[in-house]
Design an enzyme around this catalytic site. Structure first.
Site, PDB file in Angstrom:
ATOM      1  N   GLY A  13       0.767  -1.250   0.000  1.00  0.00           N
ATOM      2  CA  GLY A  13       0.000   0.000   0.000  1.00  0.00           C
ATOM      3  C   GLY A  13       0.789   1.285   0.000  1.00  0.00           C
ATOM      4  N   SER A  19       1.600   8.234   1.936  1.00  0.00           N
ATOM      5  CA  SER A  19       0.842   7.015   2.231  1.00  0.00           C
ATOM      6  C   SER A  19       0.990   6.620   3.701  1.00  0.00           C
ATOM      7  CB  SER A  19       1.345   5.854   1.374  1.00  0.00           C
ATOM      8  OG  SER A  19       1.088   6.092   0.003  1.00  0.00           O
ATOM      9  N   ILE A  20      -0.119   6.199   4.289  1.00  0.00           N
ATOM     10  CA  ILE A  20      -0.080   5.679   5.661  1.00  0.00           C
ATOM     11  C   ILE A  20       0.888   4.490   5.725  1.00  0.00           C
ATOM     12  CG2 ILE A  20      -1.456   4.490   7.416  1.00  0.00           C
ATOM     13  CD1 ILE A  20      -3.830   6.342   6.538  1.00  0.00           C
ATOM     14  N   ASP A  65      -0.742  -6.410  -7.726  1.00  0.00           N
ATOM     15  CA  ASP A  65      -2.150  -6.023  -7.735  1.00  0.00           C
ATOM     16  C   ASP A  65      -2.855  -7.063  -6.870  1.00  0.00           C
ATOM     17  OD1 ASP A  65      -4.902  -5.946  -8.297  1.00  0.00           O
ATOM     18  OD2 ASP A  65      -4.572  -5.175 -10.322  1.00  0.00           O
ATOM     19  N   VAL A  66      -3.444  -6.635  -5.749  1.00  0.00           N
ATOM     20  CA  VAL A  66      -3.982  -7.598  -4.767  1.00  0.00           C
ATOM     21  C   VAL A  66      -5.242  -8.317  -5.255  1.00  0.00           C
ATOM     22  CG1 VAL A  66      -2.965  -6.452  -2.753  1.00  0.00           C
ATOM     23  CG2 VAL A  66      -5.307  -5.849  -3.473  1.00  0.00           C
ATOM     24  N   ALA A  96     -12.432   1.887  -4.230  1.00  0.00           N
ATOM     25  CA  ALA A  96     -13.780   1.766  -4.783  1.00  0.00           C
ATOM     26  C   ALA A  96     -13.839   2.692  -5.993  1.00  0.00           C
ATOM     27  CB  ALA A  96     -14.825   2.179  -3.755  1.00  0.00           C
ATOM     28  N   TYR A 156     -18.903   8.024   2.046  1.00  0.00           N
ATOM     29  CA  TYR A 156     -17.959   6.894   2.171  1.00  0.00           C
ATOM     30  C   TYR A 156     -18.602   5.629   1.591  1.00  0.00           C
ATOM     31  CZ  TYR A 156     -13.863   4.463   4.039  1.00  0.00           C
ATOM     32  OH  TYR A 156     -12.700   3.737   4.165  1.00  0.00           O
ATOM     33  N   LYS A 163     -15.179  -1.848   4.564  1.00  0.00           N
ATOM     34  CA  LYS A 163     -14.376  -1.786   5.802  1.00  0.00           C
ATOM     35  C   LYS A 163     -15.023  -2.613   6.907  1.00  0.00           C
ATOM     36  CE  LYS A 163     -10.857   0.946   4.681  1.00  0.00           C
ATOM     37  NZ  LYS A 163      -9.534   0.334   4.384  1.00  0.00           N
ATOM     38  N   THR A 194      -3.944  12.008   2.379  1.00  0.00           N
ATOM     39  CA  THR A 194      -3.164  11.148   1.476  1.00  0.00           C
ATOM     40  C   THR A 194      -3.770  11.216   0.075  1.00  0.00           C
ATOM     41  OG1 THR A 194      -4.575   9.249   1.876  1.00  0.00           O
ATOM     42  CG2 THR A 194      -2.704   9.528   3.364  1.00  0.00           C
ATOM     43  N   LEU A 195      -3.135  10.478  -0.842  1.00  0.00           N
ATOM     44  CA  LEU A 195      -3.636  10.387  -2.209  1.00  0.00           C
ATOM     45  C   LEU A 195      -5.083   9.882  -2.220  1.00  0.00           C
ATOM     46  CD1 LEU A 195      -2.618  10.657  -5.167  1.00  0.00           C
ATOM     47  CD2 LEU A 195      -2.036   8.229  -5.075  1.00  0.00           C
TER      48      LEU A 195
HETATM   49  P1  NAD Z   1      -2.863   5.795  -0.423  1.00  0.00           P
HETATM   50  O1  NAD Z   1      -3.508   6.187  -1.685  1.00  0.00           O
HETATM   51  O2  NAD Z   1      -1.515   6.326  -0.141  1.00  0.00           O
HETATM   52  O3  NAD Z   1      -2.834   4.206  -0.261  1.00  0.00           O
HETATM   53  C1  NAD Z   1      -3.797   3.367  -0.850  1.00  0.00           C
HETATM   54  C2  NAD Z   1      -3.021   2.261  -1.507  1.00  0.00           C
HETATM   55  O4  NAD Z   1      -3.894   1.256  -2.040  1.00  0.00           O
HETATM   56  C3  NAD Z   1      -2.170   2.755  -2.694  1.00  0.00           C
HETATM   57  O5  NAD Z   1      -0.821   2.443  -2.453  1.00  0.00           O
HETATM   58  C4  NAD Z   1      -2.708   1.986  -3.875  1.00  0.00           C
HETATM   59  O6  NAD Z   1      -1.726   1.659  -4.817  1.00  0.00           O
HETATM   60  C5  NAD Z   1      -3.241   0.751  -3.169  1.00  0.00           C
HETATM   61  N1  NAD Z   1      -4.153  -0.036  -4.003  1.00  0.00           N
HETATM   62  C6  NAD Z   1      -5.357   0.286  -4.501  1.00  0.00           C
HETATM   63  N2  NAD Z   1      -5.843  -0.699  -5.289  1.00  0.00           N
HETATM   64  C7  NAD Z   1      -4.913  -1.690  -5.265  1.00  0.00           C
HETATM   65  C8  NAD Z   1      -4.788  -2.975  -5.881  1.00  0.00           C
HETATM   66  N3  NAD Z   1      -5.744  -3.452  -6.690  1.00  0.00           N
HETATM   67  N4  NAD Z   1      -3.686  -3.718  -5.646  1.00  0.00           N
HETATM   68  C9  NAD Z   1      -2.703  -3.254  -4.840  1.00  0.00           C
HETATM   69  N5  NAD Z   1      -2.741  -2.053  -4.218  1.00  0.00           N
HETATM   70  C10 NAD Z   1      -3.829  -1.276  -4.450  1.00  0.00           C
HETATM   71  O7  NAD Z   1      -3.894   6.242   0.734  1.00  0.00           O
HETATM   72  P2  NAD Z   1      -3.927   5.945   2.306  1.00  0.00           P
HETATM   73  O8  NAD Z   1      -4.836   6.967   2.866  1.00  0.00           O
HETATM   74  O9  NAD Z   1      -2.547   5.803   2.827  1.00  0.00           O
HETATM   75  O10 NAD Z   1      -4.692   4.552   2.373  1.00  0.00           O
HETATM   76  C11 NAD Z   1      -4.146   3.397   2.989  1.00  0.00           C
HETATM   77  C12 NAD Z   1      -5.178   2.682   3.837  1.00  0.00           C
HETATM   78  O11 NAD Z   1      -5.552   3.512   4.922  1.00  0.00           O
HETATM   79  C13 NAD Z   1      -6.462   2.324   3.101  1.00  0.00           C
HETATM   80  O12 NAD Z   1      -6.892   1.037   3.528  1.00  0.00           O
HETATM   81  C14 NAD Z   1      -7.423   3.378   3.605  1.00  0.00           C
HETATM   82  O13 NAD Z   1      -8.748   2.942   3.539  1.00  0.00           O
HETATM   83  C15 NAD Z   1      -6.947   3.510   5.018  1.00  0.00           C
HETATM   84  N6  NAD Z   1      -7.388   4.721   5.733  1.00  0.00           N
HETATM   85  C16 NAD Z   1      -7.121   5.954   5.217  1.00  0.00           C
HETATM   86  C17 NAD Z   1      -7.540   7.091   5.910  1.00  0.00           C
HETATM   87  C18 NAD Z   1      -7.295   8.467   5.362  1.00  0.00           C
HETATM   88  O14 NAD Z   1      -7.984   9.402   5.791  1.00  0.00           O
HETATM   89  N7  NAD Z   1      -6.356   8.662   4.465  1.00  0.00           N
HETATM   90  C19 NAD Z   1      -8.218   6.945   7.141  1.00  0.00           C
HETATM   91  C20 NAD Z   1      -8.446   5.669   7.643  1.00  0.00           C
HETATM   92  C21 NAD Z   1      -8.027   4.549   6.927  1.00  0.00           C
HETATM   93  O1  0WE Z   2     -10.516   4.713   2.905  1.00  0.00           O
HETATM   94  C1  0WE Z   2     -10.473   5.869   2.540  1.00  0.00           C
HETATM   95  C2  0WE Z   2     -10.455   6.218   1.068  1.00  0.00           C
HETATM   96  C3  0WE Z   2     -10.275   5.040   0.182  1.00  0.00           C
HETATM   97  C4  0WE Z   2     -10.544   5.297  -1.267  1.00  0.00           C
HETATM   98  C5  0WE Z   2     -10.266   6.496  -1.900  1.00  0.00           C
HETATM   99  C6  0WE Z   2     -10.524   6.639  -3.258  1.00  0.00           C
HETATM  100  C7  0WE Z   2     -10.314   7.928  -4.003  1.00  0.00           C
HETATM  101  C8  0WE Z   2     -10.068   7.704  -5.487  1.00  0.00           C
HETATM  102  C9  0WE Z   2     -11.088   4.267  -2.006  1.00  0.00           C
HETATM  103  N1  0WE Z   2     -11.353   4.381  -3.321  1.00  0.00           N
HETATM  104  C10 0WE Z   2     -11.070   5.529  -3.953  1.00  0.00           C
HETATM  105  N2  0WE Z   2     -11.353   5.610  -5.304  1.00  0.00           N
HETATM  106  C11 0WE Z   2     -10.943   6.642  -6.076  1.00  0.00           C
HETATM  107  O2  0WE Z   2     -11.235   6.673  -7.282  1.00  0.00           O
HETATM  108  N3  0WE Z   2     -10.479   6.871   3.499  1.00  0.00           N
HETATM  109  C12 0WE Z   2     -10.686   6.485   4.885  1.00  0.00           C
HETATM  110  C13 0WE Z   2     -10.355   8.302   3.193  1.00  0.00           C
HETATM  111  C14 0WE Z   2     -11.736   8.846   3.005  1.00  0.00           C
HETATM  112  O3  0WE Z   2     -12.388   8.704   1.835  1.00  0.00           O
HETATM  113  C15 0WE Z   2     -13.657   9.252   1.991  1.00  0.00           C
HETATM  114  C16 0WE Z   2     -13.777   9.743   3.288  1.00  0.00           C
HETATM  115  C17 0WE Z   2     -12.556   9.485   3.945  1.00  0.00           C
HETATM  116  C18 0WE Z   2     -12.208   9.803   5.363  1.00  0.00           C
HETATM  117  C19 0WE Z   2     -14.693   9.337   1.087  1.00  0.00           C
HETATM  118  C20 0WE Z   2     -15.885   9.953   1.457  1.00  0.00           C
HETATM  119  C21 0WE Z   2     -16.025  10.436   2.745  1.00  0.00           C
HETATM  120  C22 0WE Z   2     -14.970  10.339   3.679  1.00  0.00           C
END
Ligand code: NAD
Ligand code: 0WE
Length: 256
Positions: A13, A19-20, A65-66, A96, A156, A163, A194-195
């Site tokens: 990830g 990225s987290i 790719d997972v 999503a 969401y 989730k 993040t992204l």
């Molecule tokens: P991020 O975009 O940096 O990381 C998401 C990762 O998912 C990316 O590295 C992307 O390449 C990977 N990914 C998506 N589809 C994939 C696939 N088919 N195969 C392999 N990898 C794939 O964003 P992030 O915020 O660091 O997200 C990491 C995790 O943290 C996610 O599970 C997200 O739901 C969770 N999270 C994020 C937040 C937030 O606010 N950013 C809050 C709580 C939880």
């Molecule tokens: O888990 C997430 C986001 C995950 C995510 C983000 C994207 C953006 C680009 C999954 N799929 C996609 N698909 C894309 O095309 N978070 C916890 C961050 C997040 O996303 C939200 C939130 C929060 C917080 C979306 C709506 C409302 C709140």
């Protein structure tokens, strides 16, 4: 002071420095872990090589790719060939289709529902199953989740449902893997820029909402997710499995 000396981990990830997964990987590395990284596709290869390349020659960097069983199998085969064993696994992957996060949940298509659950929930089961034979000394699997799994967070949508599946999968995996001393837990993070969060309409307002309403009146820092990642990976968490740990400035306890 080094909590993870001699531990081998694989990180799913990392997309970029925000990225987290990168925050947790850096913390694991700082505590002495040797890490392998996977990246989603060629588009992200360079990013991950630039970041993880600084960790030295013992670092593996592999495509995955997972949603592809053959790619998952290849990752764990290469981890086995290089290190022979594994202790840590970070799942920090979610996706999503964008339109599913924009409209109403009611309008979620069958295909968007399938993709969200495949990438964001089933993948944990798939990587845990592939990791198990290598975790011969016990292990710690950590997955990232979000509060939208348990309460409605507007937009969401299907990610919240995925989730919820990820968190339930964590509990069933914890039960299955407990006899092998493999623990499985989730970190439920407050919003982080993040992204995956960028481009979400109203994300900046969400950060402000946490600052106004969370008990600690501030947002979560990536380093704090790293520190919890170290704790869950360490022997300090030896009796913790199947849990969701909130790293959200206390937001989850609030009723209003
Ligand atoms: P991020 O975009 O940096 O990381 C998401 C990762 O998912 C990316 O590295 C992307 O390449 C990977 N990914 C998506 N589809 C994939 C696939 N088919 N195969 C392999 N990898 C794939 O964003 P992030 O915020 O660091 O997200 C990491 C995790 O943290 C996610 O599970 C997200 O739901 C969770 N999270 C994020 C937040 C937030 O606010 N950013 C809050 C709580 C939880
Ligand atoms: O888990 C997430 C986001 C995950 C995510 C983000 C994207 C953006 C680009 C999954 N799929 C996609 N698909 C894309 O095309 N978070 C916890 C961050 C997040 O996303 C939200 C939130 C929060 C917080 C979306 C709506 C409302 C709140």
């Amino acid at each position: 002071m080094s909590f993870l000396t001699g531990r081998i981990g694989v990180v799913f990830g990392v997309a970029n420095k925000r990225s987290i997964a990168w925050a947790i990987a850096q913390a694991w590395h700082r505590e002495g872990a040797t890490l392998a990284f996977t990246y989603q596709g060629e588009r992200l290869k360079e990013n991950v090589e630039e970041l993880a390349g600084t960790f030295g020659p013992e670092t593996l960097i592999l495509p995955c790719d997972v949603t592809k069983d053959d790619q998952i199998a290849a990752v764990f085969e290469q981890v086995r060939a290089k290190y022979g064993k594994l202790h840590l696994l970070l799942h920090s992957v979610a996706f999503a289709p964008k339109d599913a996060l924009e409209g109403t949940f009611l309008n979620t298509s069958r295909e968007a529902f399938r993709i969200a659950h495949d990438v964001s929930a089933y993948s944990l089961v798939a990587v845990a199953r592939a990791a198990e034979p290598l975790m011969t000394e016990g292990g710690s699997i950590v997955a990232m989740t979000y509060y939208g799994s348990e309460k409605v967070v507007p937009h969401y949508n299907v990610m919240g449902v995925a989730k919820a599946s990820l968190e339930a999968s964590t509990r069933y995996l914890a039960y299955d893997l407990g006899t092998r001393k493999i623990r499985v837990n989730c970190i439920s993070a407050g919003p982080v820029n993040t992204l995956a969060a960028r481009g979400i309409a109203g994300f900046t307002d969400m950060l402000k909402h946490y600052e106004a309403h969370a008990p600690l009146r501030r947002n979560v820092l990536p380093d704090e997710l790293g520190a919890t990642g170290v704790f869950l990976a360490s022997d300090g968490a030896a009796a913790i499995t199947g849990q969701v740990i909130y790293v959200d400035s206390g937001y989850q306890i609030m009723g209003m």
